[in-house]
Design an enzyme around this catalytic site. Structure first.
Site, PDB file in Angstrom:
ATOM      1  N   LYS A   1      -8.973   5.492  -5.661  1.00  0.00           N
ATOM      2  CA  LYS A   1      -9.640   4.678  -6.016  1.00  0.00           C
ATOM      3  C   LYS A   1     -10.869   4.355  -5.299  1.00  0.00           C
ATOM      4  O   LYS A   1     -11.930   3.558  -5.795  1.00  0.00           O
ATOM      5  CB  LYS A   1      -8.734   3.931  -4.786  1.00  0.00           C
TER       6      LYS A   1
ATOM      7  N   ASP B   1      -1.497   8.765   5.292  1.00  0.00           N
ATOM      8  CA  ASP B   1      -1.160   8.488   3.754  1.00  0.00           C
ATOM      9  C   ASP B   1      -2.647   7.623   3.679  1.00  0.00           C
ATOM     10  O   ASP B   1      -1.540   6.285   3.881  1.00  0.00           O
ATOM     11  CB  ASP B   1      -0.146   8.176   2.735  1.00  0.00           C
TER      12      ASP B   1
ATOM     13  N   TRP C   1       5.710   3.489  -1.068  1.00  0.00           N
ATOM     14  CA  TRP C   1       5.056   3.884  -2.512  1.00  0.00           C
ATOM     15  C   TRP C   1       6.446   4.958  -3.575  1.00  0.00           C
ATOM     16  O   TRP C   1       6.963   5.791  -2.518  1.00  0.00           O
ATOM     17  CB  TRP C   1       4.087   4.667  -2.357  1.00  0.00           C
TER      18      TRP C   1
HETATM   19  C1  LMR Z   1       0.154   3.191  -7.297  1.00  0.00           C
HETATM   20  O1  LMR Z   1       0.444   3.092  -6.674  1.00  0.00           O
HETATM   21  O2  LMR Z   1       0.164   2.226  -8.660  1.00  0.00           O
HETATM   22  C2  LMR Z   1      -1.090   4.253  -7.502  1.00  0.00           C
HETATM   23  O3  LMR Z   1      -1.393   4.640  -6.529  1.00  0.00           O
HETATM   24  C3  LMR Z   1      -1.056   4.775  -8.659  1.00  0.00           C
HETATM   25  C4  LMR Z   1      -0.196   5.883  -9.027  1.00  0.00           C
HETATM   26  O4  LMR Z   1      -0.489   6.711  -8.726  1.00  0.00           O
HETATM   27  O5  LMR Z   1       1.445   5.614  -8.504  1.00  0.00           O
END
Ligand code: LMR
Length: 396
Positions: free
Chosen positions: A241, A206, A125
């Site tokens: 979520k 996470d 992420w």
């Molecule tokens: C995402 O990965 O789209 C979500 O977790 C929202 C975010 O805060 O990035």
């Protein structure tokens, strides 16, 4: 005074989502940000959340400052959900969503393990890197995703973990890996945890999607195993979520400690990190979540709706796969049904993604990540056509 401040280039996820909101096209489709929409394309208000909010609203609860580490009823409910029971040697703080948990954890580690570096999956992420770099860490990556096969490079991943220096921070995704949708199976988790123990690493897990992968219990497999082995570990969890409570910013940071004494000291220092960031967390969302998790009928209602959401995502994956398979022959299509949770790593190039957006009004991330939770019966056909067109264009 501010001449030296450069313009913000924007966030790859949140800025794109803002651009989607501004797009005037009626038939646009948002598969960019990780937000679950129902079959009518709406953000659901979960029935159990509505019931809890009505009950809370009817009595108008006062809103004092919470303790720095949050409401004890909430943090107990967090432990019960992620570990299966309240655990005396775990320190849990209520945080501002999963991102808040990562940031509190990062500040804490920076203070007490200043020589450690951070290791993220390649890819991870986007905000993982931002959070840890801003907290002062050097951030590295370990092999994870095999773009050729759309699956896990497990041997390379394990080999890299086995080489890490002691006390390295190893960021892992409990389930529904963001952005790839590729998870470890149980045997692979056990091998990773063996390596973590052998090397004396600090795992930071996470868990933003508990209940979206295989179910509440299964998705917490690695965390329960860490607790069973008493591996010192950080766990960030989020209710954005699985409660559809994105804007309430509800999450938790839990540290598995050697014993209860250590847990108390750790909790005190988490309080200090929180105090110097934002003092204490907010009341409302945590009250709702606690009420749902602690009221048997509401909890059953919540779990049932979560199951429906999970199954809807699986069904949408299957429909998209079916529609694409009828139009293009490409072995890469399997990943639409093999990957789990909200995201599929489509393998589309940034140019193809741009074309999806500009020519077809379909938004996915430039990395190729598609949020399948934004698909529904009304838009999946259009999305399949748009994806087919950009795939065919690339062949010309
Ligand atoms: C995402 O990965 O789209 C979500 O977790 C929202 C975010 O805060 O990035």
């Amino acid at each position: 005074m501010f001449e030296h401040i450069p313009p913000y280039p924007g966030d790859p996820i949140l800025t794109l989502n803002e651009e989607f909101q501004k797009d005037p096209r009626q038939d646009k489709v948002n598969l960019s940000i990780g937000i679950y929409l129902d079959d009518n394309g709406r953000l659901p208000v979960m029935a159990a959340v509505r019931a809890a909010e009505e009950a809370i609203g009817a009595t108008s609860v006062p809103k004092p400052y919470l303790p720095m580490t949050g409401s004890p009823a909430y943090t107990s409910a967090v432990q019960e959900l992620i570990f299966g029971s309240v655990v005396p040697n775990v320190a849990t703080a209520q945080t501002l969503g999963g991102s808040g948990a990562l940031k509190v954890g990062a500040d804490f580690i920076r203070r007490y393990f200043p020589d450690s570096q951070v290791w993220l999956s390649d890819p991870s992420w986007e905000n993982h890197r931002f959070i840890f770099e801003r907290a002062g860490f050097t951030v590295n990556t370990y092999p994870y995703y095999d773009a050729e096969t759309g699956s896990l490079k497990f041997d390379a991943m394990l080999a890299a973990i086995r080489e890490l220096p002691a006390k390295s921070v190893l960021l892992l995704h409990a389930c529904c890996h963001n952005p790839t949708g590729v998870d470890l199976n149980e045997a692979q988790w056990l091998a990773v945890l063996d390596a973590v123990e052998e090397r004396g690493l600090l795992p930071f897990v996470d868990m933003a999607y508990q209940g979206f992968g295989a179910g509440i219990e299964d998705d917490a497999f690695a965390i329960r195993e860490m607790l069973r082995r008493n591996i010192p570990a950080f766990i960030a969890n989020s209710f954005s979520k699985n409660f559809s409570l994105y804007g309430e910013r509800c999450g938790g940071l839990s540290l598995i400690c050697e014993d209860q004494n250590a847990a108390q000291r750790v909790l005190g220092q988490l309080a200090s990190v929180v105090r110097s960031n934002y003092s204490s967390p907010p009341v409302h969302g945590a009250t709702v979540i606690t009420q749902v998790l602690n009221t048997p009928e509401l909890r059953a209602q919540w779990e049932a709706q979560l199951t429906t959401m999970r199954e809807r995502m699986v069904a949408m994956r299957a429909t998209l796969f079916q529609l694409l398979s009828e139009k293009v022959s490409n072995s890469h299509l399997d990943r639409y049904i093999q990957q789990r949770g909200m995201f599929t790593y489509t393998g589309l190039s940034a140019e193809q993604v741009d074309s999806l957006r500009h020519e077809h009004g379909v938004y996915i991330l430039r990395s190729g990540r598609m949020c399948v939770a934004g698909l529904n019966e009304s838009n999946v056909g259009r999305v399949a056509e748009a994806v087919t067109k950009v795939m065919q264009q690339a062949l010309v």
